[in-house]
Design a protein around this motif. Structure first.
Motif, PDB file in Angstrom:
ATOM      1  N   LEU B 436       0.837  -1.204   0.000  1.00 46.09           N
ATOM      2  CA  LEU B 436       0.000   0.000   0.000  1.00 46.09           C
ATOM      3  C   LEU B 436       0.870   1.251   0.000  1.00 46.09           C
ATOM      4  N   PHE B 437       1.879   1.232   0.832  1.00 44.40           N
ATOM      5  CA  PHE B 437       2.787   2.362   0.943  1.00 44.40           C
ATOM      6  C   PHE B 437       3.458   2.648  -0.397  1.00 44.40           C
ATOM      7  N   TYR B 438       3.877   1.563  -1.038  1.00 48.89           N
ATOM      8  CA  TYR B 438       4.534   1.671  -2.336  1.00 48.89           C
ATOM      9  C   TYR B 438       3.620   2.378  -3.340  1.00 48.89           C
ATOM     10  N   CYS B 439       2.344   1.945  -3.359  1.00 52.07           N
ATOM     11  CA  CYS B 439       1.386   2.545  -4.297  1.00 52.07           C
ATOM     12  C   CYS B 439       1.133   4.013  -3.940  1.00 52.07           C
ATOM     13  N   ASN B 440       0.897   4.275  -2.656  1.00 53.72           N
ATOM     14  CA  ASN B 440       0.605   5.639  -2.197  1.00 53.72           C
ATOM     15  C   ASN B 440       1.735   6.587  -2.568  1.00 53.72           C
ATOM     16  N   GLN B 441       2.919   6.087  -2.343  1.00 55.42           N
ATOM     17  CA  GLN B 441       4.128   6.857  -2.607  1.00 55.42           C
ATOM     18  C   GLN B 441       4.183   7.319  -4.056  1.00 55.42           C
ATOM     19  N   ARG B 442       3.626   6.488  -4.927  1.00 50.49           N
ATOM     20  CA  ARG B 442       3.635   6.816  -6.343  1.00 50.49           C
ATOM     21  C   ARG B 442       2.363   7.532  -6.777  1.00 50.49           C
ATOM     22  N   GLY B 443       1.648   8.088  -5.799  1.00 56.00           N
ATOM     23  CA  GLY B 443       0.490   8.918  -6.112  1.00 56.00           C
ATOM     24  C   GLY B 443      -0.787   8.152  -6.390  1.00 56.00           C
ATOM     25  N   ILE B 444      -0.819   6.871  -6.079  1.00 56.10           N
ATOM     26  CA  ILE B 444      -2.061   6.114  -6.292  1.00 56.10           C
ATOM     27  C   ILE B 444      -2.873   6.184  -5.003  1.00 56.10           C
ATOM     28  N   PRO B 445      -4.086   6.747  -5.058  1.00 56.05           N
ATOM     29  CA  PRO B 445      -4.848   6.872  -3.823  1.00 56.05           C
ATOM     30  C   PRO B 445      -5.194   5.501  -3.225  1.00 56.05           C
ATOM     31  N   MET B 446      -5.482   5.518  -1.937  1.00 54.74           N
ATOM     32  CA  MET B 446      -5.684   4.289  -1.177  1.00 54.74           C
ATOM     33  C   MET B 446      -6.656   3.317  -1.838  1.00 54.74           C
TER      34      MET B 446
END
Lengths: 446, 486
Positions: B436-446
């Motif tokens: 999740l953190f990886y995705c969030n970090q790349r601007g993908i919302p939760m």
């Protein structure tokens, strides 16, 4: 189905049963009687007993020593310790009576109480009544009610807060009788806060008669306590054993419980562990080696009630001849038991066409932050590994033996007592070589 | 800790996503009176214009059903079902005979299927597309591409039509895989079943298009008890799809179907389901009870049957698509994604019964639980004494989204042959914080990140679906998860 006969037997002989026991134990008999009337003995109709018809074991006309007649067994002569180099505090149960032995001088740390459950509950009723029968579940079909109804004696060990019993405690149960006998053993283990104990249970049958033993073990592992239990069965093909182990672990406690079936007739071991305090840790393991028509059934139920608890289970079976094995393991993670880590593994080898294995792992999870897994396999010895060894000039028989030994070694390797681990490795090897047809060391087969 | 708290509060925001297929169609429907007696069974048989042997089949099943009790072993909480308060037959076509052409179908019914995205006019279907049998309530309203298929000798029609036109095949195979004595719902279905599809693929024929049945419950107070039978003769191949939806209602509707598949020598059947019955509202009110018996008999040598299911709908799902691996060298596969949200319950899995030599089975099951739902995998792998060289691999993974849902696995292994190799693995966990953190970090919302991870998690199964279905299934997973996770 046969419980009716036993209920009548109890009602007719209640005074006799109670006379041979203690007030604390007698106090629970009414409840046990009601429970047996309501739930009966477990038969194949129940899913938990699908592969083991325990109620049928009660059908024969077993003898029961309700009058507590003296059944002399000369412990020191009859039994020599199977685990050399393991200096233990040794206690004996002859059939279902506690027997003082002459074999070992026992010096216990201050405050530790060990000995006959009946005698301790006579001399210290407050202590025993606080624990006796508190874990064994009478509100379900099982043999706990039967055991509670008839058990007259057994063994108890109490380790007070902060006390460590360095030497392992060895409880040897010997079955010897001139008639076919039903025995009811009761074992109670209480560990105070930070207490430590290692315990070895050796279950032996000395005479060639048929036996049926019911065994209920209740273990209270206090906060931050450490407890090791090794339950080793070395009986014979005419023995029936139904054992129920109940463990309650408080916060920070660590319990390691192994049940190893080396030689038996029909065995049903049920383990119920409640992780009732934060951060408790459990390692529950088992190995079974069975051939001819032997039958081994292990059921485990691990109840994660608090966060941060860990449980790991490893059960391995090697089935030869027409033997049957069954394993059912359930892990329940209750709501709120976050950060639970639970792993369960059951691996089985069927060596012949007639050998049968039934395995049923279960996970029931109601918390989201958990890591739970189970794995289960049934297979044969690895052909490639066999080929590798044959290629190097190892005979087929020897190669099979080595592979089976390596298979079981994973469970044996978890035994924390070095001397016991070595000894078990040897015993397992002898068992695979067919040299261990009877319990070793007893007079009957010496 | 704070992170977790935010997660939980988001989890509690229960989905407000509307069930897209929840509309009702105002069409004149001929519904028989509620209640179930021998007369009901006779009436259904009469309405369908069935021969006597079919009525006998139903009556035998009905009499047996009366002696049975509803089983209680599943890990489900099922409110008591009043079998006398259900209407067992609803006919929206009214006409005695099945419609002869599209024009004869009630325009409202046509509109319904159009709205569901199921074109009943062949010219509207994509080229080389999908042949559809559209079933509304108890009756098949239209089967497309029948003619094209008939040229190859393939029979694809409603069960009612098959009973009339192909009695030999039906008598030979109906009930041969799922006997009416098999279980409570099999007996009930055998007594009152209405239209489902019948498929027969002749020897050596590879079905040129996907066959599909679309089930729609429309009338209220009714249940749907369809029956599907697929027979794949030697060396044939067919891919069959099944879809289902129902209107949003406060009442619970019962759907108790039977699917039987017979696979002969070297034939292959792929059966895919995207189950999207109405799951009930966010408080667990309403929804379809989906109690289905699906089983394939792999009778022929080297035959193959593959079940793929995506289960997102139904208030309660209780089904175990199974394979009886009778032919030597036969192969069974089961790929499943079961997603439960809100108050949904699912107890689903498979049974692989190895009877023949060198039979193989694979089970891949992915469970996803959110909200207050309970999701169980229950599976049986049985290796019979004579099944030398049987091989099974099972993997069941469960993903938990939220701290008030449950994920359970109950695998049974019953091995009676020493040459069998059987493996089972199961894991249960929540979505990894790292991912999740990886995705969030790349601007993908939760929310998108979760959808992405869940789709990745289910990919192993989704990739087994035919393309049109895979797209639909992915969308369904995303919708079913919307607003439910943090």
């Amino acid at each position: 189905m046969f419980e009716k006969n036993y209920i009548e037997l109890f009602q007719e002989n209640r005074a006799l049963v109670e006379r041979g026991s203690s007030g604390v134990m007698n106090a629970l008999r009414d409840r046990a009687l009601e429970s047996l009337k309501t739930y009966g003995l477990p038969s194949k109709k129940l899913e938990e007993y699908l592969h083991t018809d325990v109620s049928a074991w009660f059908e024969p006309d077993w003898g029961m020593n309700l009058a507590r007649l003296d059944m002399p067994v000369d412990m020191a002569q009859a039994f020599r310790c199977n685990v050399p180099n393991l200096s233990t505090l040794m206690y004996f149960l002859a059939n279902d009576s506690y027997a003082e032995s002459h074999s070992a001088s026992r010096v216990l740390p201050d405050g530790v109480i060990a000995g006959s459950l009946k005698e301790i509950s006579d001399s210290n009723p407050e202590l025993v009544s606080e624990y006796y029968g508190r874990l064994a579940d009478l509100d379900k079909t099982g043999t706990a009610a039967f055991n509670t109804l008839f058990a007259q004696d057994g063994f108890m060990v109490y380790v007070p807060d902060g006390v460590c019993v360095e030497k392992p405690l060895q409880l040897v149960t010997l079955l010897q009788s001139k008639v076919d006998l039903l025995v009811n053993r009761r074992i109670l283990v209480v560990l105070g806060r930070g207490a430590q104990l290692k315990m070895l249970l050796c279950d032996h049958a000395l005479s060639a008669n048929s036996f049926l033993s019911t065994q209920v073990i209740e273990v209270f592992a206090g906060q931050d306590s450490r407890f090791e239990l090794y339950d080793l069965e070395e009986t014979h093909t005419r023995n029936h054993r139904v054992s129920e182990l109940y463990i309650r672990q408080e916060a920070g406690s660590w319990v390691h419980a192994d049940s190893i079936t080396l030689n038996n007739g029909s065995t049903r071991n049920s383990s119920f562990v409640t992780l009732a305090g934060r951060g408790a840790s459990l390692s529950l393991n088992g190995a079974a080696i069975a051939d001819s028509s032997q039958h081994v059934d292990n059921l485990t139920f691990v109840d994660h009630r608090e966060p941060d608890c860990t449980s790991s289970e490893l059960f391995k079976y090697v089935l030869d001849g027409q033997s049957t094995g069954a394993f059912a393991g359930k892990v329940l993670v209750r709501p709120g038991s976050q950060r639970t880590v639970s792993q369960q593994t059951n691996r089985n080898i069927c060596l012949t066409r007639q050998a049968r294995m039934f395995t049923q792992p279960q996970l029931e999870i109601y918390a989201d932050d958990v890591k739970c897994s189970h794995g289960s396999t049934v297979g044969q010895l690895d052909d490639n590994a066999m080929f590798y060894m044959r290629q190097r000039g190892i005979s087929e028989k020897e190669a099979r033996m080595l592979l089976m030994l390596a298979f079981v070694a994973e469970v044996i390797g978890m035994v924390e007592l070095d001397a016991l681990r070595d000894r078990l490795t040897r015993l397992v090897e002898k068992r695979f070589r067919g040299e261990l047809s009877q319990c070793e060391g007893c007079r009957a087969c010496r | 800790m704070k992170e977790t708290d935010t997660d939980n509060s988001l989890v509690r925001e229960i989905s407000a996503e509307k069930y897209r297929y929840g509309f009702t169609t105002d069409v004149h429907t001929d519904v028989i009176d509620r209640g179930l007696t021998e007369d009901t069974v006779r009436l259904i048989s009469e309405r369908k214009g069935e021969p006597d042997w079919m009525l006998e089949f139903r009556l035998k099943a009905f009499r047996h059903w009366l002696t049975m009790e509803m089983p209680t072993w599943p890990h489900l909480t099922i409110p008591e079902i009043d079998y006398q308060n259900i209407s067992y037959y609803a006919d929206p076509t009214v006409k005695k005979q099945g419609p002869k052409s599209v024009d004869e179908i009630d325009p409202q019914v046509m509109k319904t299927f159009d709205k569901l995205g199921i074109p009943l006019e062949e010219r509207l279907a994509l080229s080389g597309g999908v042949a559809v049998d559209a079933v509304m309530d108890s009756v098949s309203v239209k089967t497309t591409f029948k003619q094209t298929l008939a040229e190859k000798g393939i029979i694809f029609c409603s069960m009612g039509e098959a009973v009339r036109n192909h009695p030999d095949l039906i008598r030979r195979y109906l009930g041969s895989v799922v006997n009416y004595r098999d279980n409570f719902f099999a007996a009930l279905n055998s007594a009152v079943f209405s239209d489902g599809s019948f498929v027969y693929i002749p020897k050596g024929v590879r079905c040129p298009m996907e066959l599909s049945t679309y089930f729609r419950i429309n009338a209220s107070g009714t249940g749907q008890f369809e029956r599907t039978l697929i027979v794949a003769d030697d060396d044939s191949y067919v891919s069959y799809l099944e879809g289902c939806t129902a209107p949003m209602r406060d009442e619970n509707q019962l759907h108790a179907a039977i699917v039987e598949i017979v696979v002969l020598d070297r034939a292959e059947v792929k059966y895919s389901t995207v189950q999207n019955w109405y799951p009930g509202d966010e408080n667990g009110k309403g929804g379809v009870y989906n109690f289905v018996t699906k089983r394939g008999l792999l009778k022929g040598v080297d035959s193959k049957l593959s079940w793929t299911q995506v289960e997102t709908g139904s208030a309660i799902t209780w089904k175990y698509p199974s394979c009886v691996l009778q032919g030597d060298g036969s192969q069974g596969e089961f790929y499943s994604v079961a997603l439960t949200n809100n108050w949904q319950q699912a107890d689903t899995g498979t049974k692989m019964i190895h009877l023949g030599r060198n039979t193989k089975s694979t089970i891949i099951s992915k469970g996803i639980s959110a909200g207050h739902s309970q999701n169980s995998y229950r599976g049986l792998v049985r290796v019979a004494e004579k099944a030398d060289g049987a091989r099974n691999y099972s993997q069941c993974d469960s993903l938990l989204l939220g701290d008030e849902c449950g994920a359970h696995t109950f695998p049974y292994m019953d091995i009676k042959n020493e040459t069998a190799v059987v493996e089972h693995e199961a894991t249960t966990s929540k979505i990894s914080e790292d991912q999740l953190f990886y995705c969030n970090q790349r601007g993908i919302p939760m929310e998108q990140a979760i959808g992405l991870i869940v789709n990745g998690y289910a990919k192993e199964v989704l990739s087994k679906l035919p393309m049109e279905f895979a797209v639909e299934a992915q969308r369904l997973l995303a919708v079913s998860l919307e607003n439910t996770t943090g």
